[in-house]
Design a protein around this motif. Structure first.
Motif, PDB file in Angstrom:
ATOM      1  N   UNK A 153     -42.628  69.947  11.716  1.00 41.05           N
ATOM      2  CA  UNK A 153     -43.373  70.367  10.522  1.00 41.05           C
ATOM      3  C   UNK A 153     -44.875  70.292  10.789  1.00 41.05           C
ATOM      4  N   UNK A 154     -45.315  69.232  11.475  1.00 42.86           N
ATOM      5  CA  UNK A 154     -46.727  69.126  11.827  1.00 42.86           C
ATOM      6  C   UNK A 154     -47.140  70.266  12.754  1.00 42.86           C
ATOM      7  N   UNK A 155     -46.280  70.630  13.682  1.00 46.65           N
ATOM      8  CA  UNK A 155     -46.589  71.728  14.612  1.00 46.65           C
ATOM      9  C   UNK A 155     -46.843  73.026  13.850  1.00 46.65           C
ATOM     10  N   UNK A 156     -46.034  73.301  12.835  1.00 42.89           N
ATOM     11  CA  UNK A 156     -46.223  74.523  12.033  1.00 42.89           C
ATOM     12  C   UNK A 156     -47.561  74.492  11.294  1.00 42.89           C
ATOM     13  N   UNK A 157     -47.904  73.336  10.750  1.00 45.74           N
ATOM     14  CA  UNK A 157     -49.174  73.201  10.037  1.00 45.74           C
ATOM     15  C   UNK A 157     -50.338  73.410  11.003  1.00 45.74           C
ATOM     16  N   UNK A 158     -50.273  72.750  12.147  1.00 45.22           N
ATOM     17  CA  UNK A 158     -51.367  72.855  13.120  1.00 45.22           C
ATOM     18  C   UNK A 158     -51.489  74.273  13.673  1.00 45.22           C
ATOM     19  N   UNK A 159     -50.357  74.943  13.853  1.00 45.03           N
ATOM     20  CA  UNK A 159     -50.392  76.327  14.345  1.00 45.03           C
ATOM     21  C   UNK A 159     -51.101  77.242  13.351  1.00 45.03           C
ATOM     22  N   UNK A 160     -51.008  76.922  12.072  1.00 44.72           N
ATOM     23  CA  UNK A 160     -51.648  77.732  11.044  1.00 44.72           C
ATOM     24  C   UNK A 160     -53.050  77.274  10.661  1.00 44.72           C
ATOM     25  N   UNK A 161     -53.549  76.246  11.338  1.00 45.15           N
ATOM     26  CA  UNK A 161     -54.851  75.684  10.951  1.00 45.15           C
ATOM     27  C   UNK A 161     -56.038  76.427  11.544  1.00 45.15           C
ATOM     28  N   UNK A 162     -55.772  77.396  12.411  1.00 47.77           N
ATOM     29  CA  UNK A 162     -56.868  78.181  12.981  1.00 47.77           C
ATOM     30  C   UNK A 162     -57.827  77.359  13.818  1.00 47.77           C
ATOM     31  N   UNK A 163     -57.339  76.297  14.436  1.00 47.99           N
ATOM     32  CA  UNK A 163     -58.149  75.410  15.272  1.00 47.99           C
ATOM     33  C   UNK A 163     -59.318  74.777  14.503  1.00 47.99           C
ATOM     34  N   UNK A 164     -59.142  74.632  13.183  1.00 48.23           N
ATOM     35  CA  UNK A 164     -60.113  73.929  12.344  1.00 48.23           C
ATOM     36  C   UNK A 164     -59.778  72.438  12.364  1.00 48.23           C
ATOM     37  N   UNK A 165     -60.727  71.606  11.971  1.00 47.65           N
ATOM     38  CA  UNK A 165     -60.498  70.151  11.960  1.00 47.65           C
ATOM     39  C   UNK A 165     -59.386  69.801  10.976  1.00 47.65           C
TER      40      UNK A 165
END
Length: 191
Positions: free
Chosen positions: A124-136
């Motif tokens: 679930x964290x991987x999906x969130x991070x993948x969608x974060x656009x490399x933002x903090x």
């Protein structure tokens, strides 16, 4: 670039481990990022040599304990765009995310009960991070223990990091309980 960011944060943490985060912080709280509130207790000696083994393509993540109510505006000012809460509703805290969203950040909730870090949590964290656009991205729970555990499991499951290196990175980020370390190893090994 992301690895450099994590290395810089962790190495700065090691160098500043004896300094309180701010005048209002207890003397045993340590600098993690500049902030107006106490962020979380961290081990006095991070395993910097193990951090060198992490891949270069990691997202810019900061792990902390439960932020104070007044911290959200400062997080937004510092450029955090995504916040992930690993606390459960049963802990008697607000898990709605309203304070985070009201300060212009995206909020996600992945409840982790006790030391039960799972492969599903890391995924679930991987999906969130993948969608974060490399933002903090800010990850937190009550002490930082579970947040660091899910981060470590994510490293092992989604970046090919060995369980030993993932646990070492998790330790440097705030894992403080053997049960969480064991759960991270199990989550990494899960299909």
């Amino acid at each position: 670039m992301a690895l450099r960011s994590i290395r810089v944060v962790l190495l700065a943490f090691v160098a500043a481990a004896a300094l309180p985060a701010c005048a209002a912080c207890p003397k045993d709280w340590y600098l993690w990022d500049p902030c107006p509130t106490a962020w979380g207790k961290r081990p006095a000696a991070a395993a910097a040599k193990d951090v060198q083994k992490l891949p270069d393509n990691l997202p810019p993540v900061t792990i902390t304990s439960q932020p104070g109510d007044g911290a959200w505006a400062e997080f937004n000012r510092q450029g955090f765009m995504t916040v992930v809460n690993f606390r459960t509703a049963g802990e008697g805290v607000d898990v709605s995310g309203d304070p985070v969203v009201s300060h212009g950040m995206e909020y996600f909730h992945i409840p982790v009960e006790g030391a039960n870090v799972t492969a599903a949590d890391a995924d679930a964290l991987a999906k969130i991070l993948a969608g974060s656009g490399n933002q903090r991205v800010l990850l937190y729970c009550s002490s930082g223990n579970r947040a660091a555990g899910v981060w470590a499991a994510y490293l092992g499951r989604h970046h090919g990091v060995s369980a030993d290196t993932a646990v070492a990175a998790g330790n440097a980020a705030g894992i403080s309980k053997d049960k969480v370390r064991d759960a991270v190893r199990s989550a990494i090994a899960a299909d």
